[in-house]
Design a protein around this motif. Structure first.
Motif, PDB file in Angstrom:
ATOM      1  N   ALA A 172     -49.899 -18.094  53.091  1.00 42.03           N
ATOM      2  CA  ALA A 172     -49.278 -19.360  52.679  1.00 42.03           C
ATOM      3  C   ALA A 172     -48.019 -19.640  53.493  1.00 42.03           C
ATOM      4  O   ALA A 172     -47.777 -20.782  53.906  1.00 42.03           O
ATOM      5  CB  ALA A 172     -48.967 -19.327  51.186  1.00 42.03           C
ATOM      6  N   VAL A 173     -47.202 -18.614  53.722  1.00 38.45           N
ATOM      7  CA  VAL A 173     -45.984 -18.783  54.525  1.00 38.45           C
ATOM      8  C   VAL A 173     -46.369 -19.136  55.961  1.00 38.45           C
ATOM      9  O   VAL A 173     -45.808 -20.068  56.550  1.00 38.45           O
ATOM     10  CB  VAL A 173     -45.096 -17.517  54.470  1.00 38.45           C
ATOM     11  N   TYR A 174     -47.333 -18.416  56.501  1.00 36.95           N
ATOM     12  CA  TYR A 174     -47.794 -18.687  57.871  1.00 36.95           C
ATOM     13  C   TYR A 174     -48.289 -20.128  57.998  1.00 36.95           C
ATOM     14  O   TYR A 174     -47.893 -20.856  58.916  1.00 36.95           O
ATOM     15  CB  TYR A 174     -48.896 -17.694  58.256  1.00 36.95           C
ATOM     16  N   ALA A 175     -49.131 -20.554  57.067  1.00 41.17           N
ATOM     17  CA  ALA A 175     -49.694 -21.908  57.118  1.00 41.17           C
ATOM     18  C   ALA A 175     -48.599 -22.969  57.019  1.00 41.17           C
ATOM     19  O   ALA A 175     -48.641 -23.982  57.729  1.00 41.17           O
ATOM     20  CB  ALA A 175     -50.724 -22.088  56.005  1.00 41.17           C
ATOM     21  N   GLU A 230     -43.050 -20.190  67.243  1.00 41.25           N
ATOM     22  CA  GLU A 230     -42.602 -18.824  67.503  1.00 41.25           C
ATOM     23  C   GLU A 230     -42.212 -18.164  66.192  1.00 41.25           C
ATOM     24  O   GLU A 230     -41.255 -18.581  65.547  1.00 41.25           O
ATOM     25  CB  GLU A 230     -41.427 -18.819  68.472  1.00 41.25           C
ATOM     26  N   LEU A 231     -42.979 -17.139  65.824  1.00 43.29           N
ATOM     27  CA  LEU A 231     -42.743 -16.430  64.575  1.00 43.29           C
ATOM     28  C   LEU A 231     -42.431 -14.972  64.862  1.00 43.29           C
ATOM     29  O   LEU A 231     -42.956 -14.392  65.807  1.00 43.29           O
ATOM     30  CB  LEU A 231     -43.982 -16.513  63.674  1.00 43.29           C
ATOM     31  N   GLY A 232     -41.587 -14.390  64.012  1.00 47.97           N
ATOM     32  CA  GLY A 232     -41.268 -12.975  64.125  1.00 47.97           C
ATOM     33  C   GLY A 232     -42.223 -12.144  63.292  1.00 47.97           C
ATOM     34  O   GLY A 232     -43.352 -12.562  63.002  1.00 47.97           O
ATOM     35  N   HIS A 233     -41.762 -10.998  62.872  1.00 44.17           N
ATOM     36  CA  HIS A 233     -42.584 -10.079  62.093  1.00 44.17           C
ATOM     37  C   HIS A 233     -42.696 -10.517  60.635  1.00 44.17           C
ATOM     38  O   HIS A 233     -41.832 -11.189  60.097  1.00 44.17           O
ATOM     39  CB  HIS A 233     -41.999  -8.658  62.147  1.00 44.17           C
ATOM     40  N   GLU A 236     -40.166 -13.637  59.699  1.00 45.07           N
ATOM     41  CA  GLU A 236     -38.907 -13.859  60.405  1.00 45.07           C
ATOM     42  C   GLU A 236     -39.012 -15.136  61.242  1.00 45.07           C
ATOM     43  O   GLU A 236     -40.055 -15.393  61.865  1.00 45.07           O
ATOM     44  CB  GLU A 236     -38.609 -12.698  61.346  1.00 45.07           C
ATOM     45  N   VAL A 237     -37.933 -15.918  61.238  1.00 46.53           N
ATOM     46  CA  VAL A 237     -37.892 -17.151  62.031  1.00 46.53           C
ATOM     47  C   VAL A 237     -36.556 -17.240  62.756  1.00 46.53           C
ATOM     48  O   VAL A 237     -35.571 -16.623  62.356  1.00 46.53           O
ATOM     49  CB  VAL A 237     -38.094 -18.413  61.151  1.00 46.53           C
ATOM     50  N   GLY A 238     -36.524 -18.042  63.796  1.00 46.90           N
ATOM     51  CA  GLY A 238     -35.307 -18.223  64.576  1.00 46.90           C
ATOM     52  C   GLY A 238     -34.285 -19.098  63.876  1.00 46.90           C
ATOM     53  O   GLY A 238     -34.586 -19.780  62.889  1.00 46.90           O
TER      54      GLY A 238
END
Length: 151
Positions: free
Chosen positions: A34-37, A46-49, A69-71
């Motif tokens: 859900a977070v990814y989507a 660009e996504l982190g771990h 994780e995000v920038g």
């Protein structure tokens, strides 16, 4: 072997949950996609771990935030929450192997904290380095476990 290292500040797009150890895999299976989507749908490329931050843990229930994780420049979609973690000293342990054995590394980490005389600043953070979909061999899964410390 756990060691004290600098913990870098980080930002995470998260969802929150309360779960038993038994229900935790199902909660992660619900939250992480859900977070990814939401992030991808919001134009984040660009996504982190993937990470989990445990706010409280006992033998019965855990309160946690799980996400990615995000920038610094990423606008968090309204369906998610922003969790910002401060930099500082932390104990860090590397876990190699399946997730159902993480409790062993957690125990080693908490033992090291007690032996050091330092005080945790919040609960542990799991940072999943290996993508289980890309690596089917669970013995090769790498997870960092961090426990931030007070100054």
């Amino acid at each position: 072997m756990p060691e004290i290292v600098p913990f870098p500040a980080c930002r995470m797009a998260v969802m929150h949950a309360t779960a038993s150890a038994e229900d935790l895999p199902a909660e992660f299976a619900r939250i992480f996609p859900a977070v990814y989507a939401a992030l991808i749908g919001g134009g984040v490329s660009e996504l982190g771990h993937v990470c989990a931050v445990y706010h409280s843990m006992d033998e019965q229930m855990m309160e946690l935030s799980a996400g990615i994780e995000v920038g610094d420049d990423v606008k968090i979609p309204d369906s998610l929450d922003l969790l910002e973690l401060e930099a500082g000293d932390a104990f860090k342990a590397d876990h190699m192997g399946p997730y159902d054995q993480l409790h062993i590394t957690h125990a080693e980490l908490f033992e090291a904290v007690v032996e050091s005389g330092r005080t945790p600043r919040g609960g542990p953070i799991e940072r999943y380095i290996t993508d289980p979909e890309a690596e089917p061999d669970t013995s090769k899964w790498h997870t960092e476990i961090w426990l931030p410390l007070t100054s």
